[in-house]
Every structure is written in C-alpha cells, then in structure tokens.
Design a protein around this motif. Structure first.
Motif, short mmCIF file in Angstrom:
data_model
loop_
_atom_site.label_atom_id
_atom_site.label_comp_id
_atom_site.label_asym_id
_atom_site.label_seq_id
_atom_site.Cartn_x
_atom_site.Cartn_y
_atom_site.Cartn_z
N GLU A 89 45.41 39.14 28.47
CA GLU A 89 46.76 38.75 28.59
C GLU A 89 47.07 37.33 28.89
O GLU A 89 47.91 36.68 28.88
CB GLU A 89 47.46 40.02 29.17
N ALA A 90 46.06 36.95 29.95
CA ALA A 90 46.28 36.02 30.66
C ALA A 90 45.72 34.94 30.11
O ALA A 90 45.63 33.46 30.63
CB ALA A 90 45.60 36.11 32.15
N LEU A 91 45.10 35.06 28.96
CA LEU A 91 44.32 33.83 28.08
C LEU A 91 45.07 32.58 28.09
O LEU A 91 44.50 31.57 28.21
CB LEU A 91 43.77 34.17 26.95
N PRO A 92 46.17 32.46 27.50
CA PRO A 92 47.19 31.37 27.53
C PRO A 92 47.03 30.44 28.62
O PRO A 92 47.02 29.31 28.73
CB PRO A 92 48.34 31.70 26.95
N GLN A 97 44.83 26.15 32.61
CA GLN A 97 44.70 25.99 33.85
C GLN A 97 43.66 24.65 34.11
O GLN A 97 42.83 24.54 33.46
CB GLN A 97 43.81 27.20 34.58
N LYS A 98 44.02 23.97 35.14
CA LYS A 98 43.50 22.58 35.37
C LYS A 98 43.03 22.77 36.83
O LYS A 98 43.33 23.40 37.74
CB LYS A 98 44.24 21.56 35.27
N THR A 99 41.91 21.93 37.11
CA THR A 99 41.48 21.91 38.64
C THR A 99 42.50 21.11 39.39
O THR A 99 43.00 20.15 38.99
CB THR A 99 40.09 20.99 38.72
N ALA A 113 47.46 30.68 36.69
CA ALA A 113 45.85 30.99 36.75
C ALA A 113 46.04 32.62 36.23
O ALA A 113 44.99 33.05 36.69
CB ALA A 113 45.17 30.59 37.76
N GLY A 114 47.19 33.13 35.82
CA GLY A 114 46.92 34.70 35.87
C GLY A 114 48.21 35.11 34.95
O GLY A 114 48.58 34.33 33.95
N LEU A 115 48.77 36.34 35.28
CA LEU A 115 49.97 37.02 34.75
C LEU A 115 51.23 36.70 35.04
O LEU A 115 52.31 37.06 34.67
CB LEU A 115 49.44 38.46 34.87
#
Length: 321
Positions: A89-92, A97-99, A113-115
């Motif tokens: 679910e969090a893939l997109p 996500q960037k450093t 970086a999550g849901l």
C-alpha cells in the motif's frame, strides 16, 4: 488495503507456493479455494498452490500489479517485506521518497515514507524527526543556554518577553546550560497557573500542558539536580500527568499540594472517577465525594507564593557549570 492484501498474498503464493490462513486473508483464501487455485496442506491453517494453477495465479498478479517483480525487488532493497500488505500500500510513497538531511516534522516524514501522517513510517528516516513542540518556561535568575550560534540569558529574555519560548528545533541544538541552576523547578498543568504563578527568582516554572509533557521533560532532563515539584489539578488526570513526568525523567513523584488546600473543599464534580489516590486526608475526602480541585483556585491566595518561596529557601542550590 484489499488490493494490497491480494497482491501480497498472490506474490507469496507465486514465489513460495504456500500461505497461512490468518484473520485478514480469510475471505481472500476462500475465493482462491473456490477458484481451485489452492488446497489445504494438512497442516493447521496452511494452504498450497494446486498442481497446474501457478500460471493462473501469476496472471492474476500481473493483472493487478504489472510491475510486481520490480516492485518486490525494490521493497526488498529497502528491507521491506513485499508479502506485507502495508508495504504494498505504501509503494507509491516509498518510490517518491528522497534522502532528507537536517530536521523534518515526523508527520511529514510518515506521510512521505508510509501510509499517512498518523502511521508509522515504512522506512527508517534519514533526518532528525521532530514534533515541533515549543518549550515554555519562566527561568530563574542567572540561567543561560548555550547554543551553537550564541549564548542566551534566559532570565533577561523572560524579563523582556514574560517567558522563554524555545522551539524544539532550536532546543535540539542546545549544547548545555550555564550559570545558576534553579533551586526549584515547578511544572504547571494549566496555562493561567503557569503564567501567574508567584515564584522567587531562584525557582523556575515550566509549562506542561496536560498530557503533552515532552517539552517539559526535555528541560527537566537538563536539570537533574534541581528539586522538582508538579503543580496541577488535584484530580485523577492531574495525578496521571505527574506520574508520567516522574517516569519520563526518572524522578520520584513529587506533587505540590498547597498546605491549605483542604480549605477549598468540597471541590468540583468529577469527569474522571478516582481509582487510586495518595494516602492523605485531602485525597481521601476527594475520593469519598468523587470531587476534584482545580489548581487555578489557589492562584490569588497569597499563601501559595509564600510556600513556594519558603521551599526554595530550604532547598540547597544545585551545582553550576
């Protein structure tokens, strides 16, 4: 979540040939059984792919997630489990996500970086995460804060501005406290009491609003030798706040109950019922009557300031840096 659950379950079946029945996938596995894709292994709650049906499972997986192989590889590269629906679910968000260096509000990181902002992040942060609280305190005379950029006389600042207000991001750059430490540090639950509390110039008042104790704890940890008192509402919530402060700072519970508090009985009706109380006549009476006393009722009583001043005089000055 349903699509994520199906993708994760199909991926497990395609790659391992086995899956366990758990509460969340019960209906899904019944569907797979009806389609004659899976069958029980004979072990409790375990299912396996039926002979000859693996291509059908993979076709369904590719229909739902055409890039599933690359996605699973990506998740493993960042140490996430592709069989976990939350990771799917969090893939997109994970792909975007960037450093990030420096400091970042934790809700922004959780969302990126999550849901979502209220969920735990799916990958470890690369920045220092903050809640962005503001520490509010009325410092004692002579206390200074040393930051990388400058040294601040907290007492002089409070004389000009009523109090000191230090954002968390600045507090994280604190290198230490110098000058005179307070003899007495008093945490106050309610804003009005904190602002108007009569304290001597050897003592400090710290705003600790309700259960939001993080900022007060951050300051108290820099004052390990100062005597600490918690002054709040005399009710179950006030007692719980004091216990949390004691626990988080590694101190003994030290409630400040004015010596004349019994004069303010019978108190006001309760919202949270008493279940436990310290052993004193005042608390026994409040528990018997299911009443409470708000700390603000003491603020115009001259004895309040006199008591705190006397306590500060009787307390030995902590060592200074």
């Amino acid at each position: 979540m349903n699509n994520a659950l199906e993708i994760a379950s199909l991926g497990r079946l395609v790659e391992t040939g086995l899956i366990k029945l758990v509460g969340r996938n019960d209906q899904l596995l019944r569907r797979f059984e009806t389609a004659r894709w899976i069958e029980p292994t004979g072990r409790k709650s375990e299912w396996r792919v039926r002979n000859g049906t693996a291509p059908s499972l993979e076709a369904r997986l590719s229909e739902m997630a055409p890039a599933w192989r690359e996605d699973f590889q990506f998740l493993r590269s960042i140490e996430r489990d592709p069989y976990d629906p939350r990771a799917i679910e969090a893939l997109p968000a994970l792909k975007r996500q960037k450093t990030v260096a420096g400091m970042l509000n934790r809700r922004n990181w959780n969302a990126a970086a999550g849901l979502g902002p209220k969920h735990e992040p799916q990958i470890a942060p690369t920045a220092t995460l903050t809640r962005d609280w503001v520490l509010r305190f009325r410092p004692n005379r002579g206390l200074r804060g040393v930051f990388a950029e400058q040294e601040v006389d907290f007492h002089e600042t409070a004389l000009a501005l009523t109090e000191c207000a230090v954002p968390e991001r600045l507090w994280l750059r604190l290198q230490g406290l110098r000058g005179s430490s307070p003899k007495l540090a008093v945490t106050c639950e309610n804003l009005g009491a904190y602002i108007d509390l009569a304290i001597p110039d050897t003592a400090m008042a710290i705003y600790s609003p309700g259960a939001d104790i993080e900022a007060a704890v951050a300051l108290l940890k820099h004052l390990p030798d100062a005597q600490w008192l918690h002054f709040g509402d005399i009710d179950p919530d006030g007692l719980e706040i004091a216990e949390s402060l004691a626990r988080e700072t590694g101190r003994e519970l030290n409630l400040y109950i004015p010596s004349f508090a019994e004069e303010y009985l019978p108190g006001r009706p309760m919202e949270t019922p008493w279940h436990k109380t310290p052993d004193s006549p005042l608390f026994r009476e409040l528990r018997r009557t299911q009443k409470r006393i708000f700390q603000e009722v003491f603020m115009l009583d001259h004895r309040l300031g006199d008591e705190l001043a006397a306590m500060a005089r009787e307390t030995k000055r902590p060592p200074t840096s």
